[in-house]
Structure formats: structure tokens, C-alpha cells
Design a protein around this motif. Structure first.
Motif, PDB file in Angstrom:
ATOM      1  N   ASP A 160       6.673   1.158   8.454  1.00 63.94           N
ATOM      2  CA  ASP A 160       8.110   0.315   8.975  1.00 63.94           C
ATOM      3  C   ASP A 160       8.558  -1.117   7.524  1.00 63.94           C
ATOM      4  OD1 ASP A 160       6.997  -2.672   8.940  1.00 63.94           O
ATOM      5  OD2 ASP A 160       7.113  -2.494  10.940  1.00 63.94           O
ATOM      6  N   GLU A 161       8.980  -0.926   7.869  1.00 63.95           N
ATOM      7  CA  GLU A 161      10.647  -1.548   7.367  1.00 63.95           C
ATOM      8  C   GLU A 161       9.396  -3.313   6.773  1.00 63.95           C
ATOM      9  OE1 GLU A 161      11.502  -1.205  10.049  1.00 63.95           O
ATOM     10  OE2 GLU A 161      12.141  -2.702  10.352  1.00 63.95           O
ATOM     11  N   ASN A 162       8.544  -3.219   7.159  1.00 63.29           N
ATOM     12  CA  ASN A 162       8.024  -5.032   7.500  1.00 63.29           C
ATOM     13  C   ASN A 162       6.817  -4.891   6.403  1.00 63.29           C
ATOM     14  OD1 ASN A 162      10.305  -6.483   8.228  1.00 63.29           O
ATOM     15  ND2 ASN A 162       9.221  -5.707  10.409  1.00 63.29           N
ATOM     16  N   GLY A 163       6.313  -3.435   6.077  1.00 62.62           N
ATOM     17  CA  GLY A 163       4.609  -3.339   5.601  1.00 62.62           C
ATOM     18  C   GLY A 163       4.046  -2.645   6.889  1.00 62.62           C
ATOM     19  N   LEU A 164       4.331  -3.077   7.832  1.00 58.95           N
ATOM     20  CA  LEU A 164       3.440  -2.839   8.693  1.00 58.95           C
ATOM     21  C   LEU A 164       2.982  -1.638   9.020  1.00 58.95           C
ATOM     22  CD1 LEU A 164       1.970  -4.192  10.838  1.00 58.95           C
ATOM     23  CD2 LEU A 164       3.737  -4.368  12.379  1.00 58.95           C
ATOM     24  N   TRP A 165       1.908  -1.058   9.295  1.00 60.33           N
ATOM     25  CA  TRP A 165       1.003   0.259   9.096  1.00 60.33           C
ATOM     26  C   TRP A 165       0.719   0.368  10.310  1.00 60.33           C
ATOM     27  CZ3 TRP A 165       1.470   4.026   4.454  1.00 60.33           C
ATOM     28  CH2 TRP A 165       1.589   3.446   4.049  1.00 60.33           C
ATOM     29  N   THR A 166       1.068   1.785  11.337  1.00 61.13           N
ATOM     30  CA  THR A 166       0.829   1.806  12.467  1.00 61.13           C
ATOM     31  C   THR A 166       0.470   3.687  12.698  1.00 61.13           C
ATOM     32  OG1 THR A 166       2.621   0.549  14.045  1.00 61.13           O
ATOM     33  CG2 THR A 166       0.890   2.061  15.155  1.00 61.13           C
ATOM     34  N   GLY A 167      -0.795   3.785  13.336  1.00 58.17           N
ATOM     35  CA  GLY A 167      -1.003   5.076  13.490  1.00 58.17           C
ATOM     36  C   GLY A 167      -2.323   5.448  14.870  1.00 58.17           C
ATOM     37  N   ALA A 194       0.725  -0.841   0.077  1.00 53.50           N
ATOM     38  CA  ALA A 194       0.705  -0.521  -0.286  1.00 53.50           C
ATOM     39  C   ALA A 194       1.071   1.382   0.005  1.00 53.50           C
ATOM     40  CB  ALA A 194      -0.598   0.276   1.520  1.00 53.50           C
ATOM     41  N   THR A 195       0.340   1.989  -0.924  1.00 47.77           N
ATOM     42  CA  THR A 195       0.796   3.374  -0.468  1.00 47.77           C
ATOM     43  C   THR A 195       0.866   4.794   0.329  1.00 47.77           C
ATOM     44  OG1 THR A 195       0.059   4.007  -2.177  1.00 47.77           O
ATOM     45  CG2 THR A 195       1.994   3.585  -3.271  1.00 47.77           C
ATOM     46  N   ALA A 249     -17.173 -10.500  -6.263  1.00 45.32           N
ATOM     47  CA  ALA A 249     -16.941  -9.628  -5.727  1.00 45.32           C
ATOM     48  C   ALA A 249     -16.436  -7.554  -6.348  1.00 45.32           C
ATOM     49  CB  ALA A 249     -15.374  -9.324  -4.586  1.00 45.32           C
ATOM     50  N   GLN A 250     -16.786  -6.589  -5.460  1.00 47.40           N
ATOM     51  CA  GLN A 250     -16.115  -5.037  -6.420  1.00 47.40           C
ATOM     52  C   GLN A 250     -16.495  -4.239  -4.858  1.00 47.40           C
ATOM     53  OE1 GLN A 250     -19.375  -2.717  -8.270  1.00 47.40           O
ATOM     54  NE2 GLN A 250     -17.949  -3.570  -9.909  1.00 47.40           N
ATOM     55  N   ILE A 251     -14.889  -3.924  -5.085  1.00 46.78           N
ATOM     56  CA  ILE A 251     -14.623  -2.259  -3.854  1.00 46.78           C
ATOM     57  C   ILE A 251     -14.255  -1.220  -5.059  1.00 46.78           C
ATOM     58  CG2 ILE A 251     -12.343  -3.701  -3.251  1.00 46.78           C
ATOM     59  CD1 ILE A 251     -12.590  -2.737  -0.161  1.00 46.78           C
ATOM     60  N   SER A 252     -14.266  -0.257  -4.148  1.00 48.81           N
ATOM     61  CA  SER A 252     -13.358   0.907  -5.217  1.00 48.81           C
ATOM     62  C   SER A 252     -11.928   1.038  -3.604  1.00 48.81           C
ATOM     63  CB  SER A 252     -14.366   2.140  -4.442  1.00 48.81           C
ATOM     64  OG  SER A 252     -13.974   3.287  -4.771  1.00 48.81           O
ATOM     65  N   ALA A 253     -10.885   1.316  -4.642  1.00 45.70           N
ATOM     66  CA  ALA A 253      -9.956   1.429  -3.490  1.00 45.70           C
ATOM     67  C   ALA A 253      -8.949   2.282  -5.155  1.00 45.70           C
ATOM     68  CB  ALA A 253      -9.160   0.552  -3.846  1.00 45.70           C
ATOM     69  N   PRO A 254      -9.046   3.181  -5.541  1.00 46.08           N
ATOM     70  CA  PRO A 254      -8.831   4.192  -6.386  1.00 46.08           C
ATOM     71  C   PRO A 254      -7.804   4.246  -6.493  1.00 46.08           C
ATOM     72  CG  PRO A 254     -10.229   5.468  -5.161  1.00 46.08           C
ATOM     73  CD  PRO A 254     -10.483   4.495  -4.464  1.00 46.08           C
ATOM     74  N   LYS A 255      -6.488   4.189  -5.421  1.00 50.69           N
ATOM     75  CA  LYS A 255      -4.764   4.314  -5.490  1.00 50.69           C
ATOM     76  C   LYS A 255      -4.448   2.918  -5.251  1.00 50.69           C
ATOM     77  CE  LYS A 255      -5.355   7.578  -2.437  1.00 50.69           C
ATOM     78  NZ  LYS A 255      -5.291   8.352  -0.904  1.00 50.69           N
ATOM     79  N   ALA A 256      -5.157   1.892  -5.660  1.00 50.70           N
ATOM     80  CA  ALA A 256      -4.681  -0.395  -5.318  1.00 50.70           C
ATOM     81  C   ALA A 256      -3.837   0.242  -6.284  1.00 50.70           C
ATOM     82  CB  ALA A 256      -5.078  -0.615  -4.411  1.00 50.70           C
ATOM     83  N   THR A 257      -3.002  -0.515  -6.212  1.00 58.23           N
ATOM     84  CA  THR A 257      -1.910  -1.787  -7.389  1.00 58.23           C
ATOM     85  C   THR A 257      -2.843  -3.037  -7.051  1.00 58.23           C
ATOM     86  OG1 THR A 257      -0.258  -1.836  -5.763  1.00 58.23           O
ATOM     87  CG2 THR A 257      -0.401   0.100  -6.859  1.00 58.23           C
ATOM     88  N   PHE A 258      -3.173  -3.264  -6.067  1.00 58.93           N
ATOM     89  CA  PHE A 258      -3.343  -4.947  -6.836  1.00 58.93           C
ATOM     90  C   PHE A 258      -5.093  -4.635  -5.463  1.00 58.93           C
ATOM     91  CE2 PHE A 258      -4.386  -9.069  -4.561  1.00 58.93           C
ATOM     92  CZ  PHE A 258      -3.717  -9.663  -5.610  1.00 58.93           C
ATOM     93  N   VAL A 259      -5.868  -5.739  -5.788  1.00 57.22           N
ATOM     94  CA  VAL A 259      -6.747  -6.492  -5.084  1.00 57.22           C
ATOM     95  C   VAL A 259      -7.121  -7.762  -6.119  1.00 57.22           C
ATOM     96  CG1 VAL A 259      -9.076  -5.424  -4.518  1.00 57.22           C
ATOM     97  CG2 VAL A 259      -7.765  -3.573  -4.618  1.00 57.22           C
ATOM     98  N   GLY A 260      -7.779  -8.391  -4.702  1.00 57.23           N
ATOM     99  CA  GLY A 260      -8.025  -9.943  -4.591  1.00 57.23           C
ATOM    100  C   GLY A 260      -8.765 -10.174  -4.241  1.00 57.23           C
ATOM    101  N   LEU A 261      -9.590 -11.530  -4.721  1.00 64.69           N
ATOM    102  CA  LEU A 261     -10.570 -11.933  -3.936  1.00 64.69           C
ATOM    103  C   LEU A 261     -10.131 -12.868  -3.898  1.00 64.69           C
ATOM    104  CD1 LEU A 261     -13.719 -12.463  -3.112  1.00 64.69           C
ATOM    105  CD2 LEU A 261     -13.880 -13.155  -5.628  1.00 64.69           C
ATOM    106  N   ILE A 291      -7.300   1.465   3.275  1.00 64.00           N
ATOM    107  CA  ILE A 291      -6.065   1.347   2.426  1.00 64.00           C
ATOM    108  C   ILE A 291      -6.001   1.843   1.014  1.00 64.00           C
ATOM    109  CG2 ILE A 291      -5.039  -1.055   1.808  1.00 64.00           C
ATOM    110  CD1 ILE A 291      -6.498  -1.959   4.727  1.00 64.00           C
ATOM    111  N   ASP A 292      -5.218   2.917   0.378  1.00 62.54           N
ATOM    112  CA  ASP A 292      -5.287   3.074  -0.607  1.00 62.54           C
ATOM    113  C   ASP A 292      -6.572   3.047  -1.450  1.00 62.54           C
ATOM    114  OD1 ASP A 292      -2.674   3.511  -1.390  1.00 62.54           O
ATOM    115  OD2 ASP A 292      -2.051   1.077  -1.785  1.00 62.54           O
ATOM    116  N   GLY A 293      -7.146   3.993  -0.510  1.00 61.71           N
ATOM    117  CA  GLY A 293      -8.794   4.422  -0.913  1.00 61.71           C
ATOM    118  C   GLY A 293      -9.597   4.038  -0.809  1.00 61.71           C
ATOM    119  N   ALA A 294      -9.065   2.374  -0.245  1.00 64.11           N
ATOM    120  CA  ALA A 294     -10.459   1.764   0.062  1.00 64.11           C
ATOM    121  C   ALA A 294     -10.730   1.527   1.134  1.00 64.11           C
ATOM    122  CB  ALA A 294     -10.568   0.235  -0.399  1.00 64.11           C
TER     123      ALA A 294
END
Lengths: 411, 411
Positions: free
Chosen positions: A86-93, A69-70, B62-74, A109-112
Motif C-alpha cells: 500500500d501507499e505506506n509501504g505495508l505489504w499484505t497477502g 522492498a520491490t 551478519a550475512q544473508i542472501s537477498a538478491p533483489k534487495a537494495t538495502f540490508v542492515g545489521l 523479502i526481495d529474495g531473502a
């Protein structure tokens, strides 16, 4: 009908708060408050999950693995708090401090906009999604104790009004089981806009609050029926799509930024439809199937927010049906409404109106629940006002309101 | 204790199926089956949500809005189906055909495994998360009808074994309310690994199945108690962390690819601990608080998968406690176990063993439930085998198993 539409307009104004607004992105936690590192897993977490956490300042900290994710944000109380990776892809806030009690939230998550896999799920804000309970000074009132336990059951029944099976939840006090010939009073208790028949038992902790109050001798044992006040579409009523078209351009009942569920019935008729279902289907079913004292003096209605407004409209329109009336964050009864309402005044034994202290329109000044109670007392009505300290239009206000109201009724 | 450990090993082998494996990414839907465009919203969706959908081939979309995602999987049935993005950031993807009935699933958004905001949530695969019901030819057995309705309630009680409040769910048949002096038999009904006390009423549709069977005169009215067979840690038992260390390198009970919840008790002792809780806390509480015929001839135990194995172990170890025994996808009783078990044989009135047809080890050949039933009949036991057509180690098998078992017991 005019009365219902007026109430709807009042409701729309009343709830135009941060809770319903489109979330704003707050890139950083407000720096005025330094975070105290005493975060603990929330009581509402899924079993074995460490996150989300809450600290002694009532800040909420979320965490999720999303390596690719970005952007990941914590969306709570109408704001989105940007999380860091973090470096393992774990997001915290971490959020700003929240009010005591229960809050809906989600992750972005990226707009979802999705539920947090760490939390349990609740129906509110018009979706099943994440919720978190922030510790409160008075949480003992809704903590399970080793006292005689009542039960909450799902009840299916045939609706002659809707021509379909409906379902609600019934709270039966412990004595319903131990004293098998005794009959009990009934409170009809309604949820708010964007919520459903599960709200009072899950977020509201109705069963726990009642069991504890009864065990302490502070409330008499009574039955509570909790149903859905929005699923009210009758044959011939407009479809959710027609309602959406009819109200296109107006503020939708669900508020922005939330999943937009279909909503049966329209602004114009779902209050009225619920009244019909309550009087024709629900009350007769409860009085037929359960050991109920089926008279006015043993029948109460209350609700939160929209459910409070439904209580307002239904008890005014049916002044000899309910002896006890409660509106939690649902506005007030006015002197104008009641000064000539002879039947209502003769029937009513308690009229309870409450709000959270941060619901300023209902908590302070001439429009407040306390002022309304004072005015109504002058009319000879046994009116009570209650203001929940430090809370807004949210479940902690309503848990406390039920806790207060339950001690006043059927006595 | 040896028996428990043997059963655990058998369980691990039995469930080493796609359901528990780490999901594989399948970049395209298998092209052998062309998609029929008759997708409809699933019955398990959140109110007003169009997605996820199912078509007549039992494919899930399945369907979901995730405009900024680069991968979405079911992520369903142990596979991840890559979804595709349109110009508005809306991702859509379709699975291969699924079995009839209920399936857990989730979405993967840029590496984050999250619930689908379109579905309702269920506890299974060791998490609260998305579930979807795929239409089945026999779904009438678990569809709500306008027949006399029983109730399912959450029940809190004090556990002397664990020294804490526990809770389970109780099904009371309609007649419990309408015939207030009558006493009823009780079935103790257990969930599987990675599930909890909510599974039977939510995914299992226990209340609906029972109300329908009783209304049709196919089952006698009885009470069902459903509790948690994994939350069994007693004072002095190892912590979840200690258990994890102890079994490090072994296949974890939750399976790969799922959120790893803490798991109280260890492989070595949670069967035994549950037996103690059932016999010391649960059965006495139910027999004290409800109108129960408190004798062996009116007491049954059954469970699915791990719950079936717990049923196996507990009914063997306590041969005069339960007259009716059911194992759903939980293996079989052997002739060796029962040939010398005089008390068990004298007490038992029905021994029921079932599996899904796609659970080949239990559905086919010499190890099958049908063969086991045949062998046990030769010992004079009233044994029944049942194979659910076209299903695997999943809820449709267990809904059908309950539907069969309920018609055999307390008669």
C-alpha cells in the motif's frame, strides 16, 4: 545396516511432497475461492500482533512493513503467494486455504527468506522459523484447560556414546508430583526429519494433550521422553561436511528452499547411532533419575515420520524392549517382517500405525495403515490403524495420532 | 499507588539509553578499530549455521542472501550497520565491538525489520527475535557441565485474579528429584520491561548457573519460579488500546524502533496487579504443588530492571513476606525508605543491589548500588552491592547478578 538404508530410501520417497519441494511463486490467490473477510489473529502470533491472520476458510493472511522492498511473498505449504504494497509501504497477502492445524511458513523479502516478525518461532523444516496454527474442529484436545497440570522439563545428561552433554524434554504427569511414591510407565516419543527435540512439546502440544486425556480418564498417567533423533554423531562418525559430500547430488534430508543446516551423522548411520544412544544413554538415564516402572510392559516407543521409521527399526531390532509401538506417518509394519518375529509378537501389546488422509500412499489402498493393521491382526497382533481426516504429512496428523495412541497404551 | 507511579517515572529515566532509542544508520563500521579476521559462528546460532559470527574483538558479523534487495542492515545495540552485497546477492556486514554476553538484534531488509534466519530466537525488546551471545571471560558460570542437573518446567495454573490460565517456569534443583522428602526454599525471579517469563531460563541461563553453583557447593539448592510481570490485566483493567491512548505522547514502555506489541495493564496499575497475582495466585500455587519450605525465611524475591523495581515495591509493601531481596539494574533502596521500616529490617536477611559498570547512574557516585549498600549497612541491614565489569543494562549484568545473589541467600 541394510535395513536402515532401505528405510531411508522409503523415507525419501514418502516425503517427496509439496512440503519439501522448492516453493513456486503463485502470483495470485487461486480465484476459485472468494475470501471471506472474517480474518482473526492466529493463536501462534507474538503477543499483541494482529498478523498473521486466519479466516473461516483457513486462508492465511500475512502483513509486513517493508517500504523499500520491490517484492514480498508469503511462503507457505510449498508455494509463495505474492503480497501487495500500500501507499505506506505495508505489504499484505493471502494464501489459499490450508489444512487444519500447524504449518511452518516464512516471508520472502526481495529474495531473502526470513521469519515473519508477527509469529512465534518453531523448529521444523530444518530451521527455527515462523509457524501458524489454523483453527481445527477438534482443537479442544490440545487447548489448555483448568485441569491438573503435568510438566515438561528440559533434561541435560551425559552421553557415553557421543561423549558430550545431550538434552531432551520430559513430560511428567500431574500425579508424578501429587503421588510421590508412585512409579510410572514411559513413552519414548520421536520427532521427524528436519525437526528436533522441541517439536513434540511446542508444535505437538504433547503436554496439553496428555493433561487433558488424563483428566478425562481416557489415558493412564505416563511419562514421555522426547529427544533429538538427528543429533547423533559419534566420535569417528563422518562430519556433516563429509556426509554432504557423500550424498552430493542426492536429495538432501532438509529439502530444497529451506536454510541448509549442517546435519550430524549420515543417512547411512544416524538411525543406528540413535538406536545406540537411546538404549545406552537415554533409557538408563530416565530409569535411573525418575520414578519409572523399568520393564518391557511399561515401556513404549513412537515417532512421527522419520521418528516412526526409527521406531520401526529399533523395536524390530530390540523386540523384547518395548511393549507398545506407534508409527505416525512413518509407514507400516509388514506381515513379512512380523510373521516369524516370535519375540516381537510375544512382547507387543499394541502396534499403532497412522497417517493423514491426504498422505494417500499411507492412507488408502493396499499400502495403507488400515490394511496393514488388518493384515497384522490376522497374525495375532493387537494392531490399530488410524487415519486423520483432511490432513497431510503435518502436525495435525501427529497431534491426533498421539491423542489416539495415548488412549491405547499401558492399559 | 503513588509509589508505583514514582517508580515508573524513575524507570523511564533509568532506561533512556541507546538500547531503547530508535536505531541510527551507521553507514560504516567505526574505523578506529581494525577488524581481526578470527570470526567464529556464535553459540546462539541455529544448528549448522555459520552466521552470525563474532570475533575476538567482540564484533558481530551478519550475512544473508537477498538478491533483489537494495538495502540490508545489521540492527544491534541501537545502531544499524549497513551491509554490502556481493555478486551473488549475499549481504555481509560487521558491527562495532559489543559488550560481553547476550544482545538482541535484527536485520533490516529494504525497510522491513526481521529476525536473522541464522540465529535462535529470544523474547526481549517486546518481540521474539534474534539474539547473539558474545563470548565472555566468565562464560564458564553459564556453560552446561556434566554435573547433577536440575530441571526447568513450564507450569500452567489458574489465576483467580485474572480469571484465566497463566503460566510460568519453575527451576527444580537436582536434589528435588534425588531426595524426595526434602523441602526447599523458593526464589521468585522476575524479568524486565519488554521481556517475559522465558527470559531468565533462555537468555539468563538460570538453570545452568544454578546447577553449576550447587555442584560447586557455592549455593544451597533452592527452587526458582519465573513468571510474567507484564501480562497482568485483570477483569475491569483498561485494555492495551486504552492504555496506549492514556499514555499517548509519553515514551512507550517498549521503546522506539521495535515491534509495538500490545501491553496489558497500564503504567499505572500493572505493578500493583502483578503484586496481587504473585501473592494471591503464584506463591500459594507453588507452595501447594511443590515441596517448599513455606515460610518467610525461605522465600526470596529478585528481578532485573522493571522486575527489580517490582521487587522493590512488593517487598516494601509486604515487609514480612520475603527474607531475601535482590534488585538487578533496578535501582536502589534508600535510607529514607528503610530507616523507619521496622518489619522490613527485622525480616530481611540479605538486600542485594547490582548494576552494570556502564549503567553509570547506578554504578558510580552517590546514587550507586555500592553507595546504597554502604548507607543501608549503617542502618543494620545486610546490604550487598555488586557492579558487573564492562557491561550495561543487559543480560550479562543479570547473569552475573544472579550468580552473586544465589551464593548469598538461604544460608
Amino acid at each position: 545396516m541394510r535395513k536402515f538404508l532401505t528405510m531411508v530410501a522409503a523415507f525419501a520417497a514418502m516425503t517427496a511432497s509439496a512440503q519439501f519441494g522448492a516453493p513456486r511463486v503463485n502470483p495470485t490467490v487461486p480465484s476459485v475461492v472468494a475470501e471471506v473477510e472474517d480474518f482473526k489473529p492466529a493463536t501462534t502470533n507474538q503477543e499483541g500482533h494482529q498478523f498473521p491472520m486466519v479466516n473461516s476458510q483457513r486462508m492465511v493472511r500475512a502483513q509486513i512493513s517493508a517500504p523499500k522492498a520491490t517484492f514480498v511473498g508469503l511462503d507457505i505449504d510449498g508455494k509463495i503467494y505474492e503480497m501487495t504494497k500500500d501507499e505506506n509501504g505495508l505489504w499484505t497477502g493471502t494464501s489459499a486455504p490450508q489444512d487444519e492445524g500447524f504449518h511452518y511458513y516464512q516471508l520472502n523479502i526481495d529474495g531473502a527468506s526470513v521469519p515473519d516478525p508477527g509469529s512465534r518461532y518453531y523448529y521444523g523444516a530444518s530451521r527455527w522459523g515462523s509457524g501458524i496454527d489454523v483453527p481445527a474442529a477438534d482443537e479442544a484436545i490440545y487447548t489448555v484447560k483448568n485441569v491438573p497440570q503435568g510438566s515438561i522439563s528440559e533434561v541435560y545428561y551425559w552421553s557415553t556414546v557421543q561423549q558430550k552433554m545431550r538434552h531432551g524434554y520430559i513430560y511428567l504427569p500431574n500425579e508424578y508430583y501429587t503421588n510421590p511414591t508412585k512409579k510410572f510407565p514411559v513413552l519414548y516419543l520421536q520427532h521427524g526429519m528436519g525437526e528436533n527435540e522441541t517439536g513434540w512439546s511446542a508444535q505437538g502440544k504433547t503436554g496439553i494433550i496428555m493433561d487433558n486425556l488424563i483428566a478425562e480418564g481416557k489415558a493412564v498417567p505416563f511419562i514421555i521422553f522426547m529427544d533429538n533423533g538427528l543429533d547423533t554423531r559419534r566420535p569417528g562418525d563422518p562430519s556433516p561436511e563429509e556426509v554432504r559430500r557423500q550424498f552430493a547430488g542426492q536429495r538432501p534430508p532438509q529439502g530444497g528452499g529451506r536454510p541448509q543446516g549442517g546435519r550430524p551423522g549420515g543417512f547411512g548411520n544416524f538411525f543406528e547411532a540413535f538406536q545406540q544412544i537411546l538404549l545406552t544413554d537415554i533409557i538408563p538415564m530416565v530409569e535411573k533419575n525418575y520414578r519409572v516402572i523399568a520393564d518391557t510392559e511399561h515401556r513404549a516407543m513412537a515417532g512421527l515420520s522419520m521418528g516412526g521409521m526409527q521406531t520401526h527399526g529399533i523395536t524390530l531390532a530390540n523386540p523384547t524392549t518395548f511393549a507398545y509401538v506407534g508409527m505416525f506417518s512413518g509407514g507400516t509394519f509388514s506381515v513379512d517382517e512380523l510373521k516369524e518375529a516370535a519375540d516381537f509378537k510375544k512382547t507387543n501389546k499394541v502396534l499403532f500405525m497412522s497417517a493423514g488422509s491426504r498422505e494417500t500412499r499411507m492412507a488408502e489402498g493396499d499400502g495403507s495403515v488400515m490394511k496393514a493393521a488388518e493384515n497384522l491382526k490376522a497374525l495375532g497382533i493387537n494392531a490399530h490403524g488410524y487415519v486423520s481426516p483432511g490432513t497431510a504429512h503435518e502436525w495435525q496428523t501427529w497431534r491426533r495420532s498421539l491423542h489416539e495412541f495415548a488412549q491405547l497404551i499401558f492399559k
